[in-house]
Design an enzyme around this catalytic site. Structure first.
Site, PDB file in Angstrom:
ATOM      1  N   PHE A 116       0.556  -1.542  -0.017  1.00 28.26           N
ATOM      2  CA  PHE A 116      -0.171   0.012  -0.065  1.00 28.26           C
ATOM      3  C   PHE A 116       0.942   1.673   0.260  1.00 28.26           C
ATOM      4  O   PHE A 116       1.599   1.366   0.396  1.00 28.26           O
ATOM      5  CB  PHE A 116      -0.945  -0.048   1.555  1.00 28.26           C
ATOM      6  CG  PHE A 116      -1.686   1.391   1.179  1.00 28.26           C
ATOM      7  CD1 PHE A 116      -3.140   1.246   0.046  1.00 28.26           C
ATOM      8  CD2 PHE A 116      -1.518   2.238   1.854  1.00 28.26           C
ATOM      9  CE1 PHE A 116      -3.630   2.550  -0.271  1.00 28.26           C
ATOM     10  CE2 PHE A 116      -2.677   3.165   1.892  1.00 28.26           C
ATOM     11  CZ  PHE A 116      -3.995   3.695   0.383  1.00 28.26           C
TER      12      PHE A 116
ATOM     13  N   ASP B 271      -2.683  -4.890   8.743  1.00 25.09           N
ATOM     14  CA  ASP B 271      -3.298  -3.822   8.799  1.00 25.09           C
ATOM     15  C   ASP B 271      -4.710  -4.260   8.600  1.00 25.09           C
ATOM     16  O   ASP B 271      -5.504  -4.634   7.908  1.00 25.09           O
ATOM     17  CB  ASP B 271      -3.021  -3.570   7.280  1.00 25.09           C
ATOM     18  CG  ASP B 271      -3.490  -1.625   6.992  1.00 25.09           C
ATOM     19  OD1 ASP B 271      -4.988  -1.829   7.041  1.00 25.09           O
ATOM     20  OD2 ASP B 271      -2.535  -1.763   5.568  1.00 25.09           O
TER      21      ASP B 271
HETATM   22  N1  F0G Z   1      -3.559   1.400   4.825  1.00 27.49           N
HETATM   23  C1  F0G Z   1      -4.344   0.654   3.988  1.00 27.49           C
HETATM   24  C2  F0G Z   1      -4.557  -0.522   3.392  1.00 27.49           C
HETATM   25  C3  F0G Z   1      -5.418   1.779   3.527  1.00 27.49           C
HETATM   26  O1  F0G Z   1      -6.088   1.715   2.307  1.00 27.49           O
HETATM   27  C4  F0G Z   1      -5.275   3.111   4.035  1.00 27.49           C
HETATM   28  C5  F0G Z   1      -5.145   4.791   3.233  1.00 27.49           C
HETATM   29  C6  F0G Z   1      -3.683   3.564   4.718  1.00 27.49           C
HETATM   30  C7  F0G Z   1      -2.962   2.183   5.528  1.00 27.49           C
HETATM   31  C8  F0G Z   1      -3.753   4.677   5.496  1.00 27.49           C
HETATM   32  O2  F0G Z   1      -4.583   5.485   6.046  1.00 27.49           O
HETATM   33  O3  F0G Z   1      -5.413   7.498   5.336  1.00 27.49           O
HETATM   34  O4  F0G Z   1      -5.971   6.553   7.898  1.00 27.49           O
HETATM   35  O5  F0G Z   1      -3.782   7.444   6.865  1.00 27.49           O
HETATM   36  N2  F0G Z   1      -6.260   4.770   2.371  1.00 27.49           N
HETATM   37  C9  F0G Z   1      -6.887   5.533   2.097  1.00 27.49           C
HETATM   38  C10 F0G Z   1      -7.088   5.266   0.419  1.00 27.49           C
HETATM   39  C11 F0G Z   1      -6.619   6.401   1.529  1.00 27.49           C
HETATM   40  O6  F0G Z   1      -8.178   5.844  -0.162  1.00 27.49           O
HETATM   41  O7  F0G Z   1      -7.947   3.711  -0.124  1.00 27.49           O
HETATM   42  P1  F0G Z   1      -4.197   7.025   6.442  1.00 27.49           P
END
Ligand code: F0G
Length: 458
Positions: free
Chosen positions: A125, A216
């Site tokens: 990610f 995660d």
């Molecule tokens: N891990 C995963 C699997 C995520 O999808 C995200 C964030 C994060 C960590 C980070 O978290 O944004 O709270 O700092 N995903 C968002 C998305 C930004 O649009 O998929 P965060």
């Protein structure tokens, strides 16, 4: 008994008005945004499927909970309520709040990764990998091959491939692998789940090699739903029970509460080992805030505690994933190439197959997201070569197999009619696919470039 279709297990109490724009307004808006949907103003968007992060609708109970915020600097009542809820529902004993998921990733990476270490994961990610790299580590993808194939029907594309994991140990030695990070419902693979069978096997592997297992858990409830639907021995178990089992076989969790737990901001790092907790507390005060608020307001911790309890409700999750599947199935019926099986939080359009005339270094998914906005004001997100960024040593573009546009569904926000309009707009864009041009950078940020990059048509 006849099976009934799902309906939302809630009714609407307050609404937010949205407005339609004209094609001329959208043309101007996307040009001003450098053809990057992240740079559009929300006011110019009709149906916002950019992300499912921080955009869910809170319940009346969560809003009521906000009023009970204890905004003490230290030892807020809401922190203890949140920590107890995390232990009850997710099994982890100690919680360190953070402002959002990447705050937890930052602290974890700093705690456990040394220069020259390797961190395997079930696909990267963006922010997770960057924090691993900034701490001196190298990310290694150990997800099953099927995850990189948009048309494979593998029911658990989020699974870890043990041959890849063993090959890494042979090459670098388990001493240089502080932990493996597994995501539930792998975002970049298309919202694809990992099975509990695979997770249990991974637990044994980690014990054998003395490697920590990090989770995660951003979309753990959605993953639990797929386990309930697809893994025979769990079909009678509740989402709450499955979520608890997933968490209890892992050592540490990072969470972006802005997704599954349906709050607008917040996250945490959680674990069972008191020594690790002490280390995390020492870092959180430097980067986030005191260990009993870590960047969150008391009221937000209260809303999060309530959101967790709502997120594991069977009816909630069935309707949530049901809505995503409803959109995906409409697109499938129209012959639009999407990632299958349909994911838990989003429908992913396959830009490679939709725009075969645009080479990957002309950013087909980015161009498709811009074209969809132009068509109807629906905002989506690129998840392809732009998001993948550059290799930290060679500086070359990572060229991922998956070149996707993500239509991400916020939780409890849109209706089926919004899904219908979205499907119609995608179908209309697909009908004139050959008119869509590739893009080139006019500005490329050094890290996490997808957020702020600017482009122009070639
Ligand atoms: N891990 C995963 C699997 C995520 O999808 C995200 C964030 C994060 C960590 C980070 O978290 O944004 O709270 O700092 N995903 C968002 C998305 C930004 O649009 O998929 P965060």
């Amino acid at each position: 008994m006849a099976t009934r279709s799902w309906a939302e297990p809630y009714k609407i109490k307050a609404v937010e008005l949205i407005k339609l724009t004209t094609p001329e307004q959208r043309k101007e808006a996307i040009r001003e945004a450098g053809y990057n949907t992240f740079l559009l103003r929300s006011e110019d968007v009709y149906i916002d499927l950019l992300t499912d992060s921080g955009v869910g609708a809170m319940s009346d109970r969560q809003w009521a909970g906000m009023m009970t915020g204890d905004e003490a600097y230290a030892g807020s009542r809401n922190f203890y309520r949140m920590q107890e809820t995390i232990e009850t529902y997710y099994s982890y004993k100690y919680t360190v709040p953070t402002h959002q998921g990447r705050g937890a990733e930052h602290i974890l990476s700093k705690m456990l990764i040394s220069d020259g270490d390797y961190v395997p994961g079930n696909m990267y990610f963006t922010t997770t990998r960057l924090h691993q790299e900034l701490a001196g580590g190298t990310f290694v993808d150990v997800i099953v091959d099927e995850a990189h194939d948009p048309v494979s029907d593998h029911p658990f594309k989020g699974n870890v491939d043990f041959a890849k994991l063993n090959a890494l140990v042979e090459k670098v030695g388990a001493d240089h692998i502080p932990y493996i990070c597994v995501a539930t419902c792998v975002n970049m693979a298309g919202g694809q789940p990992i099975s509990l069978a695979n997770l249990h096997e991974l637990r044994s592997w980690c014990d054998q090699h003395k490697v920590l297992l990090v989770h995660d858990m951003t979309r753990v409830a959605e993953n639990a739903y797929f386990i309930q639907q697809r893994e025979e021995q769990y079909k009678e178990k509740s989402i709450r029970e499955i979520v608890f089992e997933i968490c209890s076989i892992t050592d540490i969790a990072t969470m972006s509460s802005k997704k599954d737990a349906m709050v607008n901001i917040g996250g945490f790092l959680a674990m069972n080992d008191p020594a690790l907790y002490e280390q995390a507390c020492a870092l959180v005060v430097v980067y986030e805030g005191l260990h009993t608020y870590g960047g969150m307001a008391g009221r937000d911790m209260e809303a999060l505690a309530i959101g967790i309890t709502e997120s594991v409700d069977d009816d909630h999750i069935r309707a949530r994933v049901g809505q995503v599947e409803y959109l995906g199935e409409q697109l499938q019926r129209a012959g639009i190439p999407i990632v299958t099986p349909i994911g838990g939080h989003a429908v992913f359009l396959d830009a490679r197959r939709l725009l075969p005339h645009i080479p990957q270094d002309r950013f087909p998914a980015q161009a498709l997201a811009a074209a969809l906005y132009l068509e109807s004001g629906v905002r989506s997100m690129e998840r392809g070569v732009v998001s993948a960024g550059r290799d930290k040593t060679t500086g070359e573009n990572h060229m991922p197999e998956l070149e996707l546009v993500r239509l991400t569904i916020p939780r409890r926000v849109y209706t089926q009619a919004h899904m219908d309009v979205t499907a119609e707009s995608v179908i209309q864009v697909a009908e004139r696919a050959e008119e869509i041009q590739g893009l080139r950078f006019t500005y490329e940020p050094e890290v996490l470039r997808f957020f702020q990059a600017r482009f122009e048509p070639v």
